[in-house]
Design a protein around this motif. Structure first.
Motif, short mmCIF file in Angstrom:
data_model
loop_
_atom_site.label_atom_id
_atom_site.label_comp_id
_atom_site.label_asym_id
_atom_site.label_seq_id
_atom_site.Cartn_x
_atom_site.Cartn_y
_atom_site.Cartn_z
N TYR A 135 9.46 5.57 -4.26
CA TYR A 135 8.44 6.42 -3.63
C TYR A 135 7.24 6.60 -4.57
N ILE A 136 7.51 6.94 -5.82
CA ILE A 136 6.44 7.15 -6.81
C ILE A 136 5.67 5.85 -7.02
N LYS A 137 6.40 4.75 -7.12
CA LYS A 137 5.77 3.43 -7.32
C LYS A 137 4.85 3.10 -6.15
N ARG A 138 5.29 3.41 -4.94
CA ARG A 138 4.49 3.12 -3.74
C ARG A 138 3.21 3.95 -3.71
N ILE A 139 3.33 5.22 -4.09
CA ILE A 139 2.14 6.09 -4.12
C ILE A 139 1.16 5.62 -5.19
N LYS A 140 1.67 5.30 -6.37
CA LYS A 140 0.80 4.87 -7.47
C LYS A 140 0.05 3.59 -7.13
N ALA A 141 0.71 2.70 -6.38
CA ALA A 141 0.07 1.45 -5.99
C ALA A 141 -1.14 1.69 -5.11
N GLN A 142 -1.11 2.76 -4.32
CA GLN A 142 -2.22 3.07 -3.43
C GLN A 142 -3.39 3.71 -4.18
N LEU A 143 -3.12 4.26 -5.35
CA LEU A 143 -4.14 5.03 -6.07
C LEU A 143 -4.76 4.26 -7.24
N GLY A 144 -4.40 2.99 -7.37
CA GLY A 144 -4.87 2.20 -8.51
C GLY A 144 -6.37 2.15 -8.65
N LYS A 145 -7.09 2.19 -7.54
CA LYS A 145 -8.55 2.05 -7.58
C LYS A 145 -9.24 3.25 -8.22
N ILE A 146 -8.56 4.40 -8.26
CA ILE A 146 -9.24 5.60 -8.77
C ILE A 146 -8.58 6.18 -10.01
N GLU A 147 -7.52 5.53 -10.51
CA GLU A 147 -6.78 6.14 -11.62
C GLU A 147 -7.59 6.24 -12.90
N ASN A 148 -8.66 5.46 -13.03
CA ASN A 148 -9.51 5.55 -14.22
C ASN A 148 -10.60 6.61 -14.08
N PHE A 149 -10.72 7.19 -12.89
CA PHE A 149 -11.78 8.16 -12.63
C PHE A 149 -11.27 9.57 -12.37
N VAL A 150 -9.99 9.68 -12.01
CA VAL A 150 -9.45 10.95 -11.55
C VAL A 150 -8.08 11.20 -12.19
N SER A 151 -7.83 12.46 -12.55
CA SER A 151 -6.49 12.86 -12.99
C SER A 151 -5.60 12.98 -11.75
N ILE A 152 -4.46 12.30 -11.78
CA ILE A 152 -3.60 12.23 -10.59
C ILE A 152 -2.24 12.86 -10.89
#
Length: 214
Positions: free
Chosen positions: A165-182
């Motif tokens: 579940y965590i892996k699936r969510i993180k895969a969707q957020l890859g585009k913004i992980e360098n700009f936003v604290s998640i």
């Protein structure tokens, strides 16, 4: 079309589940016995009505899905869910000021969050378990968030399922992980049942999830 539905009352399903009447009115929620469900208008960030959804309480219809586009006179009031965020019209200014947002799955969770904490609501619903590139762009480039919390419904029972579940969510957020604290809310203590939202229980239970977020 909105005028076809009655005003909200204390007997409506979501009011009985603890959502304040004032909040139901704010989001234009109403219940129709003839349609056997809760009617939910969707507005874009400018307040334009873009679609109508219904949360059905008909047992047969629920087998196909609890939420669906509203059908009136052979017209489906559908819209592309991936091109909007429920609550963005009502909560846009709160998010701009806070520079944070909480993403949830359902419209009901947005209302529960506001009813639970009685403060500026920064919750938005993606209306599903997928986050689109458009939604991410809106959050980062238009709303200017610096922190994003994912509060989706519980979809796991074992450690392996939780990892996936965590892996699936993180895969969707890859585009913004360098700009936003998640942060991702995870029920490590097994407080919530399968399919429950982080807002389905008490405010204290929700706070415990935020403290232990990943």
């Amino acid at each position: 079309v909105l005028e076809l539905f009655p005003n909200v009352s204390l007997a409506d399903p979501w009011a009985l589940e603890g959502i304040d009447l004032g909040i139901l009115e704010k989001y234009e929620i109403s219940f129709s016995a003839s349609y056997e469900g809760v009617m939910i208008p969707h507005r874009d960030w400018q307040g334009r009505l873009v679609g109508l959804r219904i949360r059905t309480y008909n047992e047969e219809k629920m087998k196909k899905g609890k939420y669906m586009p509203l059908l009136i006179n052979n017209v489906y009031y559908r819209h592309p869910l991936s091109l909007n965020l429920f609550g963005i019209y009502q909560n846009r200014e709160n998010i701009l000021n806070a520079k944070r947002a909480i993403l949830v799955e359902s419209e009901k969770s947005v209302l529960q969050a506001e009813s639970m904490f009685k403060e500026d609501n920064i919750t938005l619903a993606v209306c599903g378990s997928s986050i689109s590139s458009w939604q991410l762009s809106m959050l980062v480039y238009d709303l200017g968030i610096e922190e994003l919390i994912i509060g989706f419904d519980k979809e796991y029972q074992t450690f392996d399922e939780q990892y996936d579940y965590i892996k699936r969510i993180k895969a969707q957020l890859g585009k913004i992980e360098n700009f936003v604290s998640i942060g991702i809310l995870v029920d490590d203590n097994n407080t919530f049942s399968l399919k429950e939202s982080p807002f389905d229980r008490t405010a204290n239970d929700f706070r415990k999830l935020t403290v232990r977020r990943i």
